[in-house]
Design a protein around this motif. Structure first.
Motif: not given
Lengths: 199, 199
Positions: B29, B188-189, B192-193, B196
């Protein structure tokens, strides 16, 4: 057809997003779902708790509310925190247990939506009456059945059964081969397990 | 480049699978990762616990061991339960904190692999010495640094910092905008946060 038990408590915060999606997730996998309402109070009592762990442990409670808010936002679910927390869920659990099949599932989803989507008090008898009526059922008959001695005893048995299974929180999926999957974030894993006949 | 703090405790069971995959997930990421070893003891003490909650609450403990076993099996990770549990992680935490960058990450992964993959005792000084030597470092110099007053104080500060952030368990990801994501199942969450720029 594989079967999974979905153990849930109406006062449980994570049971809200779980209850609103578990039936669709089960259907996608061809897994039959048994809705098993119970009370966490007797379970927590075995751990020495007389309140929600989210109240007993403030840092964990703060995290849970924020986490739930994020989950609801990500899924487009309304979220409003009910006061007080936890709600007294006894009447709702008795009514859910007095209903069968789709009625139980529909009533349960509507209780969660009222409680955590609108922030309403599920200890309010008038709300429960309205939610039963919304399903096209006769509230007077259903509440009489819910508060019968037989149904009260059945709820106690269900709580004992949950403890015997090893359930310590909600929501929990219990598979036919004795596995437990705890939490909204384990629904897919538990249903995949059941659908695949184990790990 | 977004940065995320990975707070971990060497005695923590779920930190094992998390530590072995968090760097790859962050790299995918484009998120920079800061490895922040700390001790859960002082955190648990604020909650009135003098032992792991997995020992204090047996049903939760039984579930955790089975859940961890399933997670390891699904990911092809070896799993062997260390005795006693929890392990005394003080020396490992001090050594990790005395190392920097890739050395800290590599040492930390190797500690987890020894502890939960091989079931070895990380309280064993000889094991820690070997794991430091395996990285091509000088164990005598590293352990002297790890057990210096400055490093001992730094570890205390790190624990205080974790509590101030609201960390109550491990592993926990902390983002630059103040969000916490607790558990191996939230990696993952959380990443991702961070990638993003928020939710």
């Amino acid at each position: 057809m594989a079967m999974v038990e979905f153990w849930y408590e109406f006062a449980s915060t994570y049971s809200y997003p779980a209850a609103l999606r578990v039936a669709a997730l089960a259907a996608e996998r061809g897994v039959a779902l048994a809705w098993r309402p119970f009370l966490l109070g007797p379970v927590f009592a075995t751990q020495g708790w007389r309140d929600s762990p989210f109240n007993i442990y403030p840092a964990k409670g703060r995290y849970m509310w924020r986490d739930l808010e994020r989950i609801c936002a990500a899924r487009g679910l309304p979220f409003r925190r009910p006061e007080p927390f936890p709600q007294n869920s006894l009447l709702a659990a008795r009514v859910a247990l007095a209903l069968d099949g789709d009625d139980r599932a529909g009533f349960s989803r509507n209780v969660y939506a009222a409680e955590f989507g609108e922030g309403l008090s599920i200890a309010d008898r008038a709300l429960i009456v309205r939610l039963v009526a919304d399903l096209g059922l006769d509230p007077e008959a259903i509440l009489a059945r819910a508060e019968s001695d037989a149904n009260k005893s059945k709820l106690k048995s269900e709580c004992a059964r949950a403890i015997a299974l090893g359930v310590f929180g909600a929501p929990t999926l219990a598979t036919e081969d004795g596995e437990l999957f705890w939490g909204d974030d384990r629904l897919e894993q538990g249903l995949d397990w059941a659908a695949g006949g184990g790990g």
